[in-house]
Design an enzyme around this catalytic site. Structure first.
Site, PDB file in Angstrom:
ATOM      1  N   GLY A 246      53.336  75.646  12.199  1.00 39.03           N
ATOM      2  CA  GLY A 246      54.686  75.743  12.729  1.00 39.03           C
ATOM      3  C   GLY A 246      55.546  74.596  12.253  1.00 39.03           C
ATOM      4  N   SER A 247      56.517  74.234  13.044  1.00 39.52           N
ATOM      5  CA  SER A 247      57.462  73.181  12.671  1.00 39.52           C
ATOM      6  C   SER A 247      56.805  71.809  12.780  1.00 39.52           C
ATOM      7  CB  SER A 247      58.689  73.229  13.577  1.00 39.52           C
ATOM      8  OG  SER A 247      58.349  72.853  14.901  1.00 39.52           O
ATOM      9  N   GLY A 251      54.210  70.308  15.532  1.00 39.96           N
ATOM     10  CA  GLY A 251      52.963  69.712  15.073  1.00 39.96           C
ATOM     11  C   GLY A 251      52.750  68.300  15.578  1.00 39.96           C
ATOM     12  N   GLU A 268      49.450  72.579   9.836  1.00 37.23           N
ATOM     13  CA  GLU A 268      50.171  73.162   8.704  1.00 37.23           C
ATOM     14  C   GLU A 268      51.633  73.269   9.130  1.00 37.23           C
ATOM     15  OE1 GLU A 268      49.056  73.588   5.841  1.00 37.23           O
ATOM     16  OE2 GLU A 268      46.887  73.829   5.986  1.00 37.23           O
TER      17      GLU A 268
END
EC number: 1.2.1.3
Length: 516
Positions: A246-247, A251, A268
């Site tokens: 995600g963003s 994260g 990621e």
């Protein structure tokens, strides 16, 4: 907008109900009586697809407890036997590729070719995992002590939490789940609350395989909820690994929570990916990569091409080619074969798109084409936009950020390829990168350890569209995680070094004397 496929029949084929349960433990569903529900509508035509019940904290606890219990048995299965289960899952995905690919496209908004491609990624990772199930190898080392042998081995880790994003609603789960499964782990998957129906469909697709192979309940689980469920997972000491996509903002929260309990996180996160076009680039080949990278999935990939760094000697030619290509882009219903650009996921994404364009103009950027919201019956959802090309500087604050939308920034450079690499590396993200050049000296510098600082560095292909055979992930604010191919499997296991004394004396390491 007229529907191109029979949506009710599609949903029925995939097991999607009018209102769907909040969680699944692979063999059973639960949370059917939960009061809070969420209605999922398609960004394609605005139609309501179905509803899901939202999981409670108690539901989450039940799912993790079930996964823990399943792990105690699943870890004892030989890895090739676990691999056989994954092989059969891959076959079920093959059988349902067309239907699931259409649902991915309809629920998320990516064009059908990309929806089918996402399911193919799932099939490919199943194939990869099956082979890997017989190759979970360690190393042997020579001991400094006589009559001693050393080696290392990898053991199952436990319950793996997977938090996936809306843009790849099923593929990212499979990257994690299939590797974790052959490693002997169980998986608790929290899909994006924007695209949970494809996750529900996956549970129905694999259920028959689980039943036929007597897989314990709780190996493959999903739980549908909002950010509070993800936070609960991140703080849960029973989940030794949390894989989150995600963003960067999301994260950091997950990484902080998992790190505070000394767990493992696989992150990621955002990308601000660039393609370098040197004066030695094959522009005919480069243009296809640039346009697909910039407008594919309507710019909603973490590997989308966001910056195009162009040598000043070819800048005008490249700009003209791109403007010509963008003027012809077919935009519309992603289920229609002739369309190459579908909608953004929702109106919040449209707002972010428009705000970014306004902000970059305030900084001095020049919008060359695009940047509008399409109107008319076919675009009644308000989620269809015209992809934008903007002349900009790398230093602009807006360019430094990742806008999850189809905005391509053109950035001019002069001199050697080293200058272009400095521009490319001059952002906080470090996921995917690319150079187009027929000059070996330029491409080798790009790939050197003073070249691209990204986790993915490509030559004469774009930033988007990675194969599952290679490890996928990036550096800096992209999070540092690696999924999919190569040796990414190791993160799903715990590493153990073993020393065996097959002699009758006990020499100590480093020659230490300790006689009693």
């Amino acid at each position: 907008m007229t529907q191109i496929i029979d949506i009710p029949a599609l949903l029925s084929d995939l097991g999607i109900q009018e209102t769907n349960p909040a969680y699944s433990t692979g063999l059973a569903w639960g949370g059917e009586k939960n009061q809070e529900t969420r209605t999922i509508s398609s960004p394609t035509d605005g139609s309501q697809i179905a509803s899901v019940r939202m999981a409670t904290a108690e539901d989450y606890d039940h799912v993790v407890t079930t996964a823990q219990k399943a792990f105690m048995e699943w870890r004892t299965w030989p890895s090739p036997k676990r691999g056989e289960v994954v092989r059969q899952i891959g076959q079920k995905l093959r059988d349902n590729k067309d239907a699931l690919g259409k649902l991915v496209s309809y629920e998320m908004g990516k064009i059908l070719q990309e929806g089918l491609g996402e399911v193919q990624e799932m099939i490919d990772i199943c194939d990869f995992a099956v082979g890997l199930s017989r190759q979970l190898h360690g190393y042997t080392m020579h001991s400094e002590r006589p009559t001693h042998r050393m080696y290392e081995q990898y053991h199952p880790l436990g319950v793996v939490g997977v938090i996936s994003a809306f843009n790849f609603p099923v593929a990212v789960w499979s990257w994690n789940a299939m590797l974790a499964a052959i490693c002997g782990d169980t998986v608790v998957w929290k899909p994006s609350e924007k695209t949970p129906l494809t996750a529900v469909a996956c549970q129905y697709i694999i259920k028959e395989v689980l039943e036929e192979n007597n897989v314990p309940e709780g190996v493959f689980n999903i739980i549908i909820g909002d950010a509070s469920i993800g936070s609960q997972m991140a703080h849960d000491g029973r989940v030794p690994l949390v894989s989150a996509t995600g963003s960067t903002r999301m994260g950091k929260k997950v990484g902080e929570a998992v790190g505070a309990r000394l767990g493992k996180s696989l992150l990621e996160l955002g990308g601000n990916n660039a393609i370098i076009l040197t004066e030695n680039a094959d522009l005919d080949m480069a243009m296809r990569a640039v346009v697909f990278g910039a407008v594919g999935t309507a710019g909603q990939r973490c590997t989308s091409t966001r910056r195009l760094i162009i040598h000043d000697s070819i800048y005008d030619s490249v700009k003209d080619r791109l403007l010509n290509a963008y003027a012809k882009l077919p935009i519309g219903n992603p289920l229609k074969d002739t369309n190459l650009v579908g909608p953004l996921i929702d109106k919040h994404a449209v707002e972010a798109f428009l705000n970014a364009l306004e902000a970059v103009k305030q900084e001095g950027g020049k919008v060359l084409i695009g940047g509008t919201v399409l109107e008319g019956e076919e675009y009644a959802t308000g989620t269809y936009v015209t992809p934008a090309i903007v002349e900009a500087e790398n230093s602009y604050h807006t360019v430094q950020e990742e806008t999850f939308a189809p905005i391509l920034y053109l950035i001019k450079y002069s001199g050697s390829v080293d200058n272009a690499i400095d521009v490319q590396n001059g952002v906080r993200q470090g996921l995917s990168s690319s150079i187009f050049s027929s000059n070996l000296l330029e491409t080798e510098v790009f790939l050197s350890h003073w070249g691209s600082d990204c986790g993915i560095a490509n030559v004469n292909i774009g930033t988007s569209g990675a194969e599952i055979g290679g490890a996928f992930g990036g550096e800096k604010e992209t999070g540092g995680g690696r999924e999919s191919g190569s040796d990414a499997w190791r993160v799903y296991m715990r590493r153990q070094t073993n020393t065996i004394n097959f002699g009758r004396e006990l020499p100590l390491a480093q020659g230490i004397k300790f006689d009693i």
